[in-house]
Scaffold this motif. Structure first.
Motif, PDB file in Angstrom:
ATOM      1  N   UNK A  56      61.225  -5.060  52.920  1.00  0.00           N
ATOM      2  CA  UNK A  56      60.960  -4.256  51.525  1.00  0.00           C
ATOM      3  C   UNK A  56      61.973  -4.559  51.112  1.00  0.00           C
ATOM      4  N   UNK A  57      61.714  -4.381  50.178  1.00  0.00           N
ATOM      5  CA  UNK A  57      63.025  -4.801  48.461  1.00  0.00           C
ATOM      6  C   UNK A  57      62.847  -3.125  48.331  1.00  0.00           C
ATOM      7  N   UNK A  58      62.093  -2.253  48.048  1.00  0.00           N
ATOM      8  CA  UNK A  58      62.313  -2.055  47.753  1.00  0.00           C
ATOM      9  C   UNK A  58      61.753  -0.334  48.285  1.00  0.00           C
ATOM     10  N   UNK A  59      62.480   1.284  48.273  1.00  0.00           N
ATOM     11  CA  UNK A  59      61.661   1.982  48.903  1.00  0.00           C
ATOM     12  C   UNK A  59      60.734   3.034  47.967  1.00  0.00           C
ATOM     13  N   UNK A  60      59.866   3.352  47.740  1.00  0.00           N
ATOM     14  CA  UNK A  60      59.296   3.875  47.448  1.00  0.00           C
ATOM     15  C   UNK A  60      58.320   5.701  47.593  1.00  0.00           C
ATOM     16  N   UNK A  61      59.612   5.516  48.695  1.00  0.00           N
ATOM     17  CA  UNK A  61      59.186   7.461  48.992  1.00  0.00           C
ATOM     18  C   UNK A  61      60.250   7.927  49.100  1.00  0.00           C
ATOM     19  N   UNK A  62      60.869   9.344  48.644  1.00  0.00           N
ATOM     20  CA  UNK A  62      62.511   9.438  48.799  1.00  0.00           C
ATOM     21  C   UNK A  62      63.157   9.972  50.618  1.00  0.00           C
ATOM     22  N   UNK A  63      63.141   9.684  50.888  1.00  0.00           N
ATOM     23  CA  UNK A  63      64.273   9.525  52.314  1.00  0.00           C
ATOM     24  C   UNK A  63      63.990  10.807  52.644  1.00  0.00           C
ATOM     25  N   UNK A  64      65.161  11.674  51.819  1.00  0.00           N
ATOM     26  CA  UNK A  64      66.005  12.839  52.039  1.00  0.00           C
ATOM     27  C   UNK A  64      64.979  14.224  51.798  1.00  0.00           C
ATOM     28  N   UNK A  65      63.799  13.987  51.492  1.00  0.00           N
ATOM     29  CA  UNK A  65      62.777  14.545  50.640  1.00  0.00           C
ATOM     30  C   UNK A  65      61.779  14.699  52.633  1.00  0.00           C
ATOM     31  N   UNK A  66      61.516  12.820  52.436  1.00  0.00           N
ATOM     32  CA  UNK A  66      60.058  13.614  53.983  1.00  0.00           C
ATOM     33  C   UNK A  66      60.585  13.384  54.996  1.00  0.00           C
ATOM     34  N   UNK A  67      62.180  13.176  55.156  1.00  0.00           N
ATOM     35  CA  UNK A  67      63.483  13.295  56.842  1.00  0.00           C
ATOM     36  C   UNK A  67      63.523  15.483  56.646  1.00  0.00           C
ATOM     37  N   UNK A  68      63.962  16.116  55.351  1.00  0.00           N
ATOM     38  CA  UNK A  68      63.797  17.283  55.270  1.00  0.00           C
ATOM     39  C   UNK A  68      62.000  18.038  55.708  1.00  0.00           C
ATOM     40  N   UNK A  69      61.059  17.607  55.344  1.00  0.00           N
ATOM     41  CA  UNK A  69      60.257  18.062  55.389  1.00  0.00           C
ATOM     42  C   UNK A  69      59.587  17.610  56.677  1.00  0.00           C
TER      43      UNK A  69
ATOM     44  N   UNK B 125      60.218   4.916  60.438  1.00  0.00           N
ATOM     45  CA  UNK B 125      58.999   5.987  59.477  1.00  0.00           C
ATOM     46  C   UNK B 125      58.862   5.522  57.748  1.00  0.00           C
ATOM     47  N   UNK B 126      60.212   5.381  57.359  1.00  0.00           N
ATOM     48  CA  UNK B 126      60.774   6.027  56.224  1.00  0.00           C
ATOM     49  C   UNK B 126      59.661   4.113  55.259  1.00  0.00           C
ATOM     50  N   UNK B 127      59.771   2.846  56.280  1.00  0.00           N
ATOM     51  CA  UNK B 127      59.489   1.606  55.298  1.00  0.00           C
ATOM     52  C   UNK B 127      57.882   1.748  56.061  1.00  0.00           C
ATOM     53  N   UNK B 128      57.006   2.240  57.107  1.00  0.00           N
ATOM     54  CA  UNK B 128      55.799   2.207  57.330  1.00  0.00           C
ATOM     55  C   UNK B 128      55.633   3.409  55.469  1.00  0.00           C
ATOM     56  N   UNK B 129      56.125   4.250  55.792  1.00  0.00           N
ATOM     57  CA  UNK B 129      55.809   4.952  54.306  1.00  0.00           C
ATOM     58  C   UNK B 129      55.489   4.172  53.046  1.00  0.00           C
ATOM     59  N   UNK B 130      56.747   4.223  52.564  1.00  0.00           N
ATOM     60  CA  UNK B 130      57.203   2.807  51.350  1.00  0.00           C
ATOM     61  C   UNK B 130      55.809   1.633  51.759  1.00  0.00           C
ATOM     62  N   UNK B 131      55.375   1.772  52.447  1.00  0.00           N
ATOM     63  CA  UNK B 131      54.491   0.005  52.602  1.00  0.00           C
ATOM     64  C   UNK B 131      53.202   0.648  52.223  1.00  0.00           C
ATOM     65  N   UNK B 132      53.015   1.923  52.685  1.00  0.00           N
ATOM     66  CA  UNK B 132      51.685   2.464  52.461  1.00  0.00           C
ATOM     67  C   UNK B 132      51.517   2.731  51.235  1.00  0.00           C
TER      68      UNK B 132
END
Length: 64
Positions: free
Chosen positions: A1-14, A27-34
């Motif tokens: 995946x070239x770009x992460x389209x979700x804010x990793x720190x926010x996802x982890x915090x949530x 998990x971050x990769x899968x969310x970004x792909x989604x």
């Protein structure tokens, strides 16, 4: 995946605050792909309607 389209720190915090669980990098990769897939489908829907603006109605989430 070239770009992460979700804010990793926010996802982890949530996830941590809502469940006391940790979050893997995968998990971050899968969310970004989604998110990417949702955006692509939204663009297709807008273009098929002759619009250049992706609207909420173009984003269809069927797993919630």
């Amino acid at each position: 995946m070239a770009d992460v389209l979700v804010v990793t720190s926010k996802v982890k915090k949530f996830i941590k605050e809502s469940s006391d669980c940790n979050t893997s990098a995968e998990t971050i990769d899968v969310l970004s792909k989604a998110v990417e897939k949702l955006c692509r489908k939204g663009v297709e829907a807008a273009k098929s309607d002759g619009r250049k603006t992706v609207m909420a109605r173009d984003i269809i989430i069927d797993h919630i």
